[in-house]
Every structure is written in C-alpha cells, then in structure tokens.
Design an enzyme around this catalytic site. Sequence first.
Site, short mmCIF file in Angstrom:
data_model
loop_
_atom_site.label_atom_id
_atom_site.label_comp_id
_atom_site.label_asym_id
_atom_site.label_seq_id
_atom_site.Cartn_x
_atom_site.Cartn_y
_atom_site.Cartn_z
N GLU A 147 4.94 -39.56 10.53
CA GLU A 147 4.15 -38.87 9.54
C GLU A 147 3.01 -38.13 10.28
O GLU A 147 1.81 -39.15 10.55
CB GLU A 147 3.78 -39.70 8.43
CG GLU A 147 4.90 -40.20 7.60
CD GLU A 147 5.27 -39.03 6.74
OE1 GLU A 147 4.83 -37.87 6.44
OE2 GLU A 147 6.12 -39.29 5.82
N CYS A 207 -4.69 -36.15 5.86
CA CYS A 207 -3.51 -35.45 6.45
C CYS A 207 -3.41 -33.88 5.71
O CYS A 207 -2.80 -32.98 6.12
CB CYS A 207 -2.33 -36.05 6.39
SG CYS A 207 -1.61 -36.91 5.49
P1 NAD Z 1 -4.19 -41.67 15.67
O1 NAD Z 1 -3.09 -40.99 16.21
O2 NAD Z 1 -5.38 -41.75 16.54
O3 NAD Z 1 -3.89 -43.35 15.46
C1 NAD Z 1 -2.58 -43.42 14.67
C2 NAD Z 1 -2.26 -44.76 14.84
O4 NAD Z 1 -1.50 -44.59 16.28
C3 NAD Z 1 -3.27 -45.94 15.24
O5 NAD Z 1 -3.00 -47.22 14.62
C4 NAD Z 1 -3.39 -46.07 16.73
O6 NAD Z 1 -3.51 -47.15 17.31
C5 NAD Z 1 -1.95 -45.84 16.78
N1 NAD Z 1 -1.26 -45.32 18.11
C6 NAD Z 1 -1.89 -44.42 19.20
N2 NAD Z 1 -1.27 -44.34 20.36
C7 NAD Z 1 -0.22 -45.21 20.23
C8 NAD Z 1 0.49 -45.74 21.38
N3 NAD Z 1 0.47 -45.17 22.37
N4 NAD Z 1 1.51 -46.53 20.84
C9 NAD Z 1 1.42 -47.26 19.50
N5 NAD Z 1 0.58 -46.86 18.75
C10 NAD Z 1 -0.43 -46.01 18.98
O7 NAD Z 1 -4.72 -41.05 14.18
P2 NAD Z 1 -6.03 -41.48 13.35
O8 NAD Z 1 -7.25 -40.71 13.81
O9 NAD Z 1 -6.01 -42.72 12.99
O10 NAD Z 1 -5.40 -40.49 12.10
C11 NAD Z 1 -5.72 -39.12 11.82
C12 NAD Z 1 -4.46 -38.55 11.94
O11 NAD Z 1 -3.35 -39.12 11.26
C13 NAD Z 1 -4.55 -37.16 11.75
O12 NAD Z 1 -3.88 -36.38 12.37
C14 NAD Z 1 -3.69 -37.07 10.07
O13 NAD Z 1 -3.37 -35.95 9.81
C15 NAD Z 1 -2.53 -37.92 10.57
N6 NAD Z 1 -2.13 -38.66 9.25
C16 NAD Z 1 -0.86 -38.13 8.83
C17 NAD Z 1 -0.58 -38.67 7.68
C18 NAD Z 1 1.05 -38.08 7.24
O14 NAD Z 1 1.36 -38.79 6.22
N7 NAD Z 1 1.54 -37.05 7.72
C19 NAD Z 1 -1.19 -39.57 6.66
C20 NAD Z 1 -2.31 -39.93 7.31
C21 NAD Z 1 -2.69 -39.26 8.72
#
Ligand code: NAD
Length: 516
Positions: free
Chosen positions: A267, A301
């Site tokens: 997502e 998002c």
């Molecule tokens: P992010 O990608 O920086 O982090 C998201 C999660 O991924 C965190 O828990 C982070 O620690 C983890 N993560 C990052 N790299 C990883 C790796 N190599 N291995 C395992 N885990 C890892 O995102 P963010 O800044 O927290 O959130 C914002 C983003 O999330 C925006 O792009 C938004 O659109 C998206 N989002 C999407 C949805 C959806 O349902 N489509 C919902 C909410 C947020």
Amino acid sequence: MPRDLLEDLGLKRDPRFVEVATDTPAGVREIGGRRVIVSENPASGRAIGAVTLDDAAALERETVGAVESFKLWREVPAPERGQVVRAIGEEFRRFKEPLGELVSLEMGKIRAEGLGEVQETVDIADFAVGLSRQLPGQVFPSERRGHRLMEQWLPLGPVGVITAFNFPNAVWGWNAMLAAVCGDSVVWKPSLLTPLISLATHRIAERVAEAMGHKGIFRLVIGTDDEVGERLISDRRYPLISATGSCRMGQRVGQVVAGRLGRSLLELGGNNAVIVHADADLNLAVPSIVFGSVGTAGQRCTTTRRLIAHESVVDGLVDRLVAAYGQVLNRIGDPLKEGTLVGPLIDDRAVKAFDRAVRTAREQGGKVLIGGGVMGDRGGHFVQPTIVRVPANNRLDIASEETFAPILYVFACKSIDEAISLQNSVDQGLSSAIFTESIRVSERFLSPSGSGSDCGIANVNAGTSGAEIGGAFGGEKDTGGGRESGSDSWKAYMRRQTCTVNFAGRFELAQGIRFE
Ligand code: NAD
C-alpha cells in the site's frame, strides 16, 4: 496537553517506556544505557517520551513466538477468533478519546481526524467479527461422477505488518483485525516516527487477547529499518509481508519478499487528482477539494495533490479555492486545540521537502497563488497550505511526484479525455475523483473497459480522501496493487486450497484420461 494521555493509556507503566526531558532531540538515542527512539510532538518540536528500541535478537524472539502462537491460534474456530477481535474493538471504543488524542499529539493530525482514525480500527474490528462467521470457500461442479470439487481458505502464518507514520493506528487495525480472524498471528513493525501510539495500540490489543487466553497473537517490534525491517522482510517464516509507506520502500520490500517467493501486500504512495468537469456543482467540489488537499496537512496517501479543471470553470474555481485557503491559513496550529483545521507536518525533513517542492515548482514555471511559506516562527513543523497554478502547457515535472505536504497543483483542460489522460499520466494510481452532473462524463471516468481512471479508487462527486472500510482500499501501478480493509481483502491473509473428494469408490481421472 489537555490531560496526561501517557498516563491514561498506561504507557508510563510500560517497561519499554522511557521518560525524557522535553528538550531531548527526536530520533534514535542512547539514554541511561538503553537504545531508545525519542518521539516528539510535531506541533512544538518538544519530546513527548521515548521507547526502548528492539534489536535483531528481539525480532528473533518475537518471530519464534509468533510461529508458536500461530499454531495455537489457527486451531481456534474462526467465530471464536471473532469474539476476541470483537472484545478488542470494544476496548478501542472505550479508549477512542485518549488514543485519538495521542494520534494528534504524536502525528499531528487534528483531534477530529485522530479520533476518526481510531474509529476506523473500531469499524474494521466490527467488519472482521462478521467475517469470522463467513470466510467462504466455493464448491464447483466436478466433471467426474461421484467427485466433489471445492476450495477452502486456511490460515496463512505469522504476518509481518509494516506501517507508515501517517495512520499509526488504523493501518495496523486494517491488517491485524483481518489477519486475526483469518487465524494468523501478527508481528508489527511501526514507523519510528510514531512509537508511542504504536505501543499504546499494541498494549490494548495484547491485553484483551491475553485476558481471553490468547497471549502472543499480536506482537510489536520497534526497531530500525536496517536491523529489524530488513530482517523481517527477508525472513521466510513470514509468508506475507503487508507494507504501507512510500513507493521507494515498497520497491525494496517487494523485491526482497519476491526474492524468497513470499507474498507481499503493498500500500504505497499516491498522487491523486480531482477532475472538475464544465458542468460540475462547485458547491460540492470546493469543500471536497479543500478537505482533500489540506486535511491532515496533506499527509494522507489519498490527499488531493492535483486539480484538473475544465478551462471554462478553472478560473472561478481557483478564486473560490484561494478564498477558502485564505480562511484555512488562519486556522493552522495545535492539532488538539478546538478550531484548528491544519496541524503540523511530521518533522523537519517533511518541511524541507515542502520548501524544496515549492521552490522547484516556481523554477519550473508554476505560479504560487496562495501559501508557499514555511511557518518557522512557531516552534513546530508548520507550513502553509499552497496552491500552484501550472503553466498553460500543463508541464510541471514536480507535480508528478508525491510531496507529502499540502500542495495542490492546478491544471486546466479542454475535454474529459484530456483530463483523464492527465490524471493517469503519473506513476502512482491510488485515488481519483470527478465532479460532474453528467452521467456520460461520469461513466466515461468509470468506463467498464478500463479506459477511464487507472486508480484503485475512483469517486464521482466525492473527493479523493476519506474512504470507508467496507470497500477494498489500495491502488495500482507504483501504489503497489495491494488491497486492504473491506470487500474480499481478507483473502490476502489466507491460503487457498483446492480439494477434490472422490466418493464414487472407483478410480477416474480428469480430462477423460485412461491409465489402465
Ligand atoms: P516510509 O516509506 O518512509 O516508511 C514506511 C514504513 O516502512 C516505516 O515503518 C519504515 O520504517 C518502513 N521501512 C522503510 N524501509 C524499510 C525496509 N528496507 N525494510 C523494512 N521496513 C522499511 O513512509 P512514511 O513516510 O512513514 O509514510 C508516508 C508514505 O506512506 C507516503 O508515500 C504515503 O502515500 C504512504 N501511505 C500509503 C498508504 C496506502 O494505503 N496506500 C497509506 C498510508 C501511507
């Protein structure tokens, strides 16, 4: 802070909680010989508290535990699993206020949205309880006499759930409540930007499950991406990794999980547009666009990031939006204060990304109609909701990116086909909306041939954000293709088994093959 939320939610009694001075900088720190993550209030830039970080050994312990809990939990009949989820949903109802306020305090969304987020967890728990009496399989007619052909859905295993900072409670709820009724245990790795709400959420679910004799179905691992995240996604003991976050993170998670032939449910980011057709009811469109673009300070998002309006209405629409933003600019502030409409961005990095995007938009020929500024005098991470008019040739490269901040890019178009093509021109495919009074235009947008919106969500006369849990939630292209929440999203958390039962008492092969 209206009350001591940390006390109300029992966080101060949790062995993982660490009290810190409010001037402690946020991030990973060494405090009193413990490695902790310090969490800050984005509205003030002051520390709220810290949580002990889990390391690789802790993840290993939780993984072993989750495998064991799964073996016990899958034996519990699904309707009984539903009763545990029901009790958890009740407890979230009871704690909706302090939890919702903690979401506001730590993540920065306004109070109504913080409470709304916890309500989503309550709603998905209700949905999952109903589901626990269904999880239906199908029966198909067999081509062989005296045979039954059917499929059943079985628990999958421990599910690794990775969540983003912007929905620190509900995204866990969407995953965990469904996974639990499906018979899976859940290991949650939340964002390091929201460790306190994660701990509070986890404590509630685990307390209820334990009291009902099912300790350890829900587990929490708060660790860094290098030490914990990467290990979690590489681990074959997790048949499913459900990850919510940026497209960059999803590309990494998707590749690693595919490399071990596991399943991932992704997502990811969105770059959502609202199309306003020439005949649109602007009284509907204006508030939907304003909420969609400035709500949660542009950190959903599903935030409306692009407006594609017919050339005959664009100027009048923009005037109304600028007027509405003018009012919003006076209501930016502490998300827990009544009357606030827009809270802060999550951190300084997000403010810099906002500032960079506005500067780039200007360099690329965009015109800032309102906002555009960083509110550096306030202590927290505040920015002004911003509207940028793109040049007449509709070329503005920065508008193809998801900047996680309240910036709305306005395009003008001549026809519905041009509007749909512009809307579909970005890499992401999460949410989309059209405002029109014409059934022809709305059906063009929803065309059953697939030539309309290319997003996972397509709304008519309703904005891009604010989805209900009844429908499946997710998007296409770089948004990752996953579906969570309602409809048949539960299937992602189970494995399908096709079963043939021969009750004819004689040997018979399919396709008429003889083997005698
Ligand atoms: P992010 O990608 O920086 O982090 C998201 C999660 O991924 C965190 O828990 C982070 O620690 C983890 N993560 C990052 N790299 C990883 C790796 N190599 N291995 C395992 N885990 C890892 O995102 P963010 O800044 O927290 O959130 C914002 C983003 O999330 C925006 O792009 C938004 O659109 C998206 N989002 C999407 C949805 C959806 O349902 N489509 C919902 C909410 C947020």
